[in-house]
Design an enzyme around this catalytic site. Structure first.
Site, PDB file in Angstrom:
ATOM      1  N   ARG A   1      17.899  -6.017   0.016  1.00 28.34           N
ATOM      2  CA  ARG A   1      18.564  -5.614  -1.233  1.00 28.34           C
ATOM      3  C   ARG A   1      19.511  -4.209  -0.552  1.00 28.34           C
ATOM      4  O   ARG A   1      20.779  -3.959  -1.045  1.00 28.34           O
ATOM      5  CB  ARG A   1      17.975  -4.921  -2.237  1.00 28.34           C
ATOM      6  CG  ARG A   1      17.005  -6.310  -2.953  1.00 28.34           C
ATOM      7  CD  ARG A   1      17.813  -7.049  -3.702  1.00 28.34           C
ATOM      8  NE  ARG A   1      16.815  -8.226  -4.240  1.00 28.34           N
ATOM      9  CZ  ARG A   1      16.484  -9.314  -3.897  1.00 28.34           C
ATOM     10  NH1 ARG A   1      16.979  -9.891  -2.696  1.00 28.34           N
ATOM     11  NH2 ARG A   1      15.429  -9.914  -4.332  1.00 28.34           N
TER      12      ARG A   1
ATOM     13  N   GLU B   1       3.228 -16.942 -12.190  1.00 27.31           N
ATOM     14  CA  GLU B   1       4.352 -17.384 -12.149  1.00 27.31           C
ATOM     15  C   GLU B   1       4.865 -18.306 -10.832  1.00 27.31           C
ATOM     16  O   GLU B   1       4.839 -18.231  -9.775  1.00 27.31           O
ATOM     17  CB  GLU B   1       5.228 -16.097 -11.308  1.00 27.31           C
ATOM     18  CG  GLU B   1       6.892 -16.209 -11.019  1.00 27.31           C
ATOM     19  CD  GLU B   1       7.393 -14.994 -10.389  1.00 27.31           C
ATOM     20  OE1 GLU B   1       6.956 -13.995 -10.313  1.00 27.31           O
ATOM     21  OE2 GLU B   1       8.589 -15.056 -10.180  1.00 27.31           O
TER      22      GLU B   1
ATOM     23  N   LYS C   1       5.738 -16.867 -16.166  1.00 25.11           N
ATOM     24  CA  LYS C   1       6.762 -16.463 -15.694  1.00 25.11           C
ATOM     25  C   LYS C   1       7.359 -17.614 -14.784  1.00 25.11           C
ATOM     26  O   LYS C   1       7.287 -17.772 -13.539  1.00 25.11           O
ATOM     27  CB  LYS C   1       6.590 -15.217 -14.758  1.00 25.11           C
ATOM     28  CG  LYS C   1       7.891 -14.814 -14.264  1.00 25.11           C
ATOM     29  CD  LYS C   1       7.971 -13.360 -13.616  1.00 25.11           C
ATOM     30  CE  LYS C   1       9.252 -12.972 -12.925  1.00 25.11           C
ATOM     31  NZ  LYS C   1       9.350 -11.532 -12.576  1.00 25.11           N
TER      32      LYS C   1
ATOM     33  N   SER D   1      14.875 -14.499 -13.066  1.00 27.43           N
ATOM     34  CA  SER D   1      16.472 -14.851 -13.004  1.00 27.43           C
ATOM     35  C   SER D   1      16.595 -15.716 -11.708  1.00 27.43           C
ATOM     36  O   SER D   1      17.576 -16.427 -11.968  1.00 27.43           O
ATOM     37  CB  SER D   1      17.365 -13.693 -13.006  1.00 27.43           C
ATOM     38  OG  SER D   1      16.984 -12.799 -11.859  1.00 27.43           O
ATOM     39  N   GLY D   2      15.874 -15.634 -10.798  1.00 29.15           N
ATOM     40  CA  GLY D   2      16.006 -16.410  -9.618  1.00 29.15           C
ATOM     41  C   GLY D   2      17.345 -16.793  -9.010  1.00 29.15           C
ATOM     42  O   GLY D   2      17.465 -17.971  -8.299  1.00 29.15           O
ATOM     43  N   GLY D   3      18.385 -15.920  -9.087  1.00 26.22           N
ATOM     44  CA  GLY D   3      19.645 -16.145  -8.348  1.00 26.22           C
ATOM     45  C   GLY D   3      20.569 -16.546  -9.229  1.00 26.22           C
ATOM     46  O   GLY D   3      21.729 -16.468  -8.673  1.00 26.22           O
TER      47      GLY D   3
ATOM     48  N   ARG E   1      16.614  -9.337  -9.835  1.00 29.26           N
ATOM     49  CA  ARG E   1      18.181  -9.124  -9.476  1.00 29.26           C
ATOM     50  C   ARG E   1      19.036  -9.199 -10.876  1.00 29.26           C
ATOM     51  O   ARG E   1      19.797  -8.334 -10.790  1.00 29.26           O
ATOM     52  CB  ARG E   1      18.446 -10.547  -8.761  1.00 29.26           C
ATOM     53  CG  ARG E   1      17.989 -10.265  -7.206  1.00 29.26           C
ATOM     54  CD  ARG E   1      17.964 -11.644  -6.632  1.00 29.26           C
ATOM     55  NE  ARG E   1      16.903 -12.547  -7.103  1.00 29.26           N
ATOM     56  CZ  ARG E   1      16.682 -13.888  -6.652  1.00 29.26           C
ATOM     57  NH1 ARG E   1      17.430 -14.186  -5.782  1.00 29.26           N
ATOM     58  NH2 ARG E   1      15.586 -14.549  -7.168  1.00 29.26           N
TER      59      ARG E   1
HETATM   60  P1  13P Z   1      14.296 -12.422  -9.810  1.00 27.67           P
HETATM   61  O1  13P Z   1      14.597 -12.184 -11.335  1.00 27.67           O
HETATM   62  O2  13P Z   1      15.247 -11.554  -8.918  1.00 27.67           O
HETATM   63  O3  13P Z   1      14.263 -13.952  -9.464  1.00 27.67           O
HETATM   64  O4  13P Z   1      13.155 -11.899  -9.795  1.00 27.67           O
HETATM   65  C1  13P Z   1      11.944 -11.846 -10.315  1.00 27.67           C
HETATM   66  C2  13P Z   1      10.758 -11.872  -9.812  1.00 27.67           C
HETATM   67  O5  13P Z   1       9.750 -11.147 -10.167  1.00 27.67           O
HETATM   68  C3  13P Z   1      10.543 -12.685  -8.658  1.00 27.67           C
HETATM   69  O6  13P Z   1       9.119 -12.950  -8.333  1.00 27.67           O
END
Ligand code: 13P
Length: 342
Positions: free
Chosen positions: A33, A177, A219, A261-263, A292
């Site tokens: 990042r 998650e 999650k 959010s995953g990208g 992100r």
């Molecule tokens: P993102 O929202 O960037 O996908 O990250 C969330 C997260 O904690 C991934 O483990």
């Protein structure tokens, strides 16, 4: 550990349209990042970045909890207050990432299994002493030719449930998650099938390992088109497929579902969450636990410079406000326009 405390913490994390800031990037991920703003990743630059995020005025209005990395939980703000104390003083619950990363799964090319169970009971005890009241473990499921395999889903679900049971033993709410990645070129229906298989197995394992479902948060990924797919599903289609998938697999006793959010772009993550929450009442609160999609514009505006702390914070505030509005089904593109024109 009283079940009530776990239930209360889980419910508090999804109360009042608030959501979670995932700021638990490992040293390797935060380095990537920081590369985007050409900033060297040092213990001090990582601390300064998290200081900027966590001291954002009014953050607590839209953010209920922050997920920290091991190093960050041991660090302090510029005034010497530990980050855990600073956050709890604002009414934000500190959390901790406890997995040690996704590694190649033996005998399963292209698939991963998440590690970190050895010694976890002792680490959780220490983290609780340092102020953490919830935790995160991320499993990674990849879509591709012939994958995910049942084997990969099974071992990851088993590990997630072992982690969740250990967390609850220590009075820590586990965020469970299982992330089905959105990086491939699959269509939304393929994502739905992989996510449904995964969640079905995860809840089977949670049941067998005696995890109290009222004291967890899920999650997941949204059910969404792969990034490389030529047809990208609309926000309405994402909402339909996502809710169908959860209604089929997630017990009503789970208090909240907090998406990663995953990208997705920041605005897409808000628009999709809003569409999901515009479909009427569901058994669970549907909120966010974005990394992100909350941080990207703040990181870019801050750029590693003390002079830009306020600029960075104003972007984090905006994203937190937009996503909180999306939880209430009240987000609109005009919120972005207004912010741009002010
Ligand atoms: P993102 O929202 O960037 O996908 O990250 C969330 C997260 O904690 C991934 O483990």
């Amino acid at each position: 550990m009283a079940a009530n405390e776990l239930h209360e913490t889980a419910r508090a994390l999804v109360a009042d349209d608030r959501g979670i800031l995932a700021a638990d990037e490992s040293s390797g991920t935060i380095e990537k990042r920081f590369d985007s703003i050409k900033l060297e990743s040092t213990e001090e630059s990582r601390r300064a970045y998290r200081d900027m995020l966590f001291t954002t005025p009014g953050l607590e209005e839209h953010v209920s909890g922050v997920i920290l990395y091991d190093e960050t939980l041991r660090q302090s703000a510029s005034d010497g207050t530990t980050f855990a104390k600073l956050l709890s003083g604002k009414g934000i619950i500190p959390g901790i990432k406890v997995d040690t990363g996704a590694k190649d799964l033996a005998g399963a090319p292209g698939e991963k299994v998440t590690e970190g169970l050895d010694g976890l009971r002792d680490r959780l005890e220490e983290y609780r002493g340092l102020g953490a009241r919830f935790a995160k473990w991320r499993a990674v499921i990849t879509i591709g030719d012939g994958i995910p395999t049942a084997y990969c889903i099974q071992v990851n679900a088993h590990a997630l449930a072992r982690y969740a049971a250990l967390c609850q033993e220590q009075g820590i709410v586990p965020i469970v998650e299982p992330e089905v990645l959105m990086d491939a070129d699959n269509d939304i229906e393929t994502c739905y099938r992989a996510t449904r298989r995964t969640l079905h197995k995860v809840f089977d394992e949670l049941y067998h390992q005696r995890v109290d479902l009222e004291g967890i948060l899920l999650k997941p990924n949204m059910v969404i088109s792969g990034k490389g797919c030529s047809t990208q599903a609309s926000a309405d289609e994402v909402a339909d497929w996502t809710l169908k998938c959860f209604q089929e697999t997630v017990p009503a006793t789970v208090p909240g579902i907090v998406f990663l959010s995953g990208g997705q772009s920041d605005e897409q993550a808000s628009a999709n969450l809003n569409a999901i929450n515009s479909r009427g009442p569901q058994p669970w609160v549907l909120s966010f636990s974005y990394g992100r999609a909350l941080q990207a514009p703040a990181l870019a505006a801050w750029g590693g410079s003390a002079e830009n702390v306020e600029a960075g914070q104003s972007f984090l505030s905006l994203r937190a406000r937009c996503n909180s509005a999306a939880v209430a089904g009240r987000y609109s593109a005009e919120m972005e326009e207004l912010a741009r024109s002010s």
